[in-house]
Design an enzyme around this catalytic site. Sequence first.
Site, PDB file in Angstrom:
ATOM      1  N   ASP A   7      -9.515  -8.679  -0.818  1.00 39.89           N
ATOM      2  CA  ASP A   7      -9.237  -7.310  -1.502  1.00 39.89           C
ATOM      3  C   ASP A   7      -8.447  -7.631  -2.552  1.00 39.89           C
ATOM      4  O   ASP A   7      -7.351  -7.797  -2.873  1.00 39.89           O
ATOM      5  CB  ASP A   7      -8.000  -6.970  -0.276  1.00 39.89           C
ATOM      6  CG  ASP A   7      -7.194  -5.589  -0.772  1.00 39.89           C
ATOM      7  OD1 ASP A   7      -7.774  -5.008  -1.661  1.00 39.89           O
ATOM      8  OD2 ASP A   7      -6.285  -5.475  -0.254  1.00 39.89           O
ATOM      9  N   GLU A  21     -10.306   4.256  -2.857  1.00 43.03           N
ATOM     10  CA  GLU A  21     -10.186   2.713  -2.161  1.00 43.03           C
ATOM     11  C   GLU A  21     -11.353   2.681  -1.245  1.00 43.03           C
ATOM     12  O   GLU A  21     -11.812   3.794  -0.539  1.00 43.03           O
ATOM     13  CB  GLU A  21      -9.025   2.552  -1.351  1.00 43.03           C
ATOM     14  CG  GLU A  21      -8.635   1.008  -0.811  1.00 43.03           C
ATOM     15  CD  GLU A  21      -7.784   0.505  -1.528  1.00 43.03           C
ATOM     16  OE1 GLU A  21      -7.338  -0.668  -1.593  1.00 43.03           O
ATOM     17  OE2 GLU A  21      -7.039   1.125  -2.774  1.00 43.03           O
ATOM     18  N   TYR A  39      -6.878 -13.486  -1.905  1.00 40.16           N
ATOM     19  CA  TYR A  39      -5.874 -12.597  -2.276  1.00 40.16           C
ATOM     20  C   TYR A  39      -5.256 -11.635  -1.088  1.00 40.16           C
ATOM     21  O   TYR A  39      -5.335 -10.561  -0.837  1.00 40.16           O
ATOM     22  CB  TYR A  39      -6.626 -11.356  -2.886  1.00 40.16           C
ATOM     23  CG  TYR A  39      -7.931 -11.531  -3.827  1.00 40.16           C
ATOM     24  CD1 TYR A  39      -7.554 -12.095  -5.446  1.00 40.16           C
ATOM     25  CD2 TYR A  39      -8.874 -11.865  -3.481  1.00 40.16           C
ATOM     26  CE1 TYR A  39      -8.492 -12.635  -6.231  1.00 40.16           C
ATOM     27  CE2 TYR A  39     -10.008 -12.131  -4.269  1.00 40.16           C
ATOM     28  CZ  TYR A  39      -9.816 -12.535  -5.604  1.00 40.16           C
ATOM     29  OH  TYR A  39     -10.919 -13.063  -6.584  1.00 40.16           O
ATOM     30  N   GLN A  65       0.795  -1.239  -0.136  1.00 43.06           N
ATOM     31  CA  GLN A  65       0.049   0.129  -0.071  1.00 43.06           C
ATOM     32  C   GLN A  65       0.844   1.327  -0.119  1.00 43.06           C
ATOM     33  O   GLN A  65       1.662   1.427   0.852  1.00 43.06           O
ATOM     34  CB  GLN A  65      -0.961  -0.102   1.142  1.00 43.06           C
ATOM     35  CG  GLN A  65      -1.792  -1.172   1.290  1.00 43.06           C
ATOM     36  CD  GLN A  65      -2.956  -1.102   0.315  1.00 43.06           C
ATOM     37  OE1 GLN A  65      -3.147  -0.011  -0.281  1.00 43.06           O
ATOM     38  NE2 GLN A  65      -3.784  -2.006   0.188  1.00 43.06           N
ATOM     39  N   ASN A 115      -0.953  -8.181   4.809  1.00 45.15           N
ATOM     40  CA  ASN A 115      -1.464  -6.992   5.358  1.00 45.15           C
ATOM     41  C   ASN A 115      -2.687  -6.992   6.181  1.00 45.15           C
ATOM     42  O   ASN A 115      -2.456  -6.416   7.190  1.00 45.15           O
ATOM     43  CB  ASN A 115      -1.542  -5.941   4.034  1.00 45.15           C
ATOM     44  CG  ASN A 115      -1.845  -4.525   4.576  1.00 45.15           C
ATOM     45  OD1 ASN A 115      -0.984  -3.885   5.221  1.00 45.15           O
ATOM     46  ND2 ASN A 115      -2.909  -3.917   3.930  1.00 45.15           N
ATOM     47  N   CYS A 148     -10.352  -1.533  -4.828  1.00 46.06           N
ATOM     48  CA  CYS A 148      -9.378  -0.468  -5.111  1.00 46.06           C
ATOM     49  C   CYS A 148     -10.001   0.080  -6.495  1.00 46.06           C
ATOM     50  O   CYS A 148      -9.464   1.143  -7.308  1.00 46.06           O
ATOM     51  CB  CYS A 148      -7.804  -0.576  -5.581  1.00 46.06           C
ATOM     52  SG  CYS A 148      -7.845  -2.184  -6.720  1.00 46.06           S
TER      53      CYS A 148
END
Length: 363
Positions: free
Chosen positions: A294, A353, A211, A183, A216, A319
């Site tokens: 994500d 986002e 994903y 990110q 993260n 995103c």
Amino acid sequence: MTSAYQQQLAEKVERIQQQFQVFQAPPLQVFPSAEQNFRMRAEFRIWHQEDDLFYAMFERSPDQKQKIVQRIEQFPIAHQSINQLMPILLTEIKNNLHLSKRLFEIHFLCTLHGDMLVSLIYHRQLDADWHSAAATLAQQLNINLIGRCRGEKYVFGEQFVLEQLTVSARDYCYKQYENSFTQPNAVVCQSMLQWAVDAIAGDNQDLLELYCGNGNFTLPLSTQFNKVLATELAKSSVQAAQWNIARNHIENIKVARLSAEEFSQAFRGERQFRRLQEADIALADYQFDTIFVDPPRAGIDADTLALMQQFPKILYISCNPDTLYDNLQQLCKTHKIVQFALFDQFPYTHHVESGVLLEKVTT
């Protein structure tokens, strides 16, 4: 006086609210960015002009037919540490022909806590004189340095940085490799992680994540579940996720190297995968009540959407508002949006986002 950033953010908020009003979502939670020094990555072309060279970016001519070279002295949207290093690094390179000769690009990757990785990209093979000069440069500037040319890569120090992000008063350490996705806006990333944890907090069982990248979201979300099964196809990302899990002493996460489509096949019992067996993963051991995704900008395929609709709760970070909108048209046939958020990861661009939490509608 309203700043240009605040005006642009307000336009993004209005656009998202109008686009998604058909889903009767709750009020949009907005997480703004700092107006400057928010990017942890920056990439520049190096422009050679007679005896000079400089950082360069390009913009289109008014007729869109030509690229116009823009000399970059400072880059205000980049983190302070990148801006501080830029002129110092360029001066050292200018003063050493072995470092400057046919240098094509420079990439910066930094962290909130001082780690710096610089990649020098060349249009020539790198000889012994370059190696000696690069080693001296890395030591002198106290940076991790990578030299790249066609088919070759040389590392001085580490080929990654260690980022530290804080969620719910706990610090998480992440290994972030050069040339891998991270990110770009670390402070807004912390807001995203905190929102996800707060949104899903409660009485949960097990989490499935598709994903997962380098883990993260996986790491902080694991505090809200008994067990977590995270999937990711890229080998380098799987290795980074496993390192991050071990470094942060988290014991309730397992990572499977599967694509979303492959996991859907395994979940439905259509295929057996040796990669699950090798990772000591038995799907029957999990009581999933939440799925977290994500996905890339292209969104989610039809089979994976059908899989997601089987879960009581869906946590979706996007995103790309347009593919999120398309996916929600299917997901909202079985679920309703109970939380909706906008994270301004990319100020001064049209990119947005978003985060949504959906719960299954009971009849």
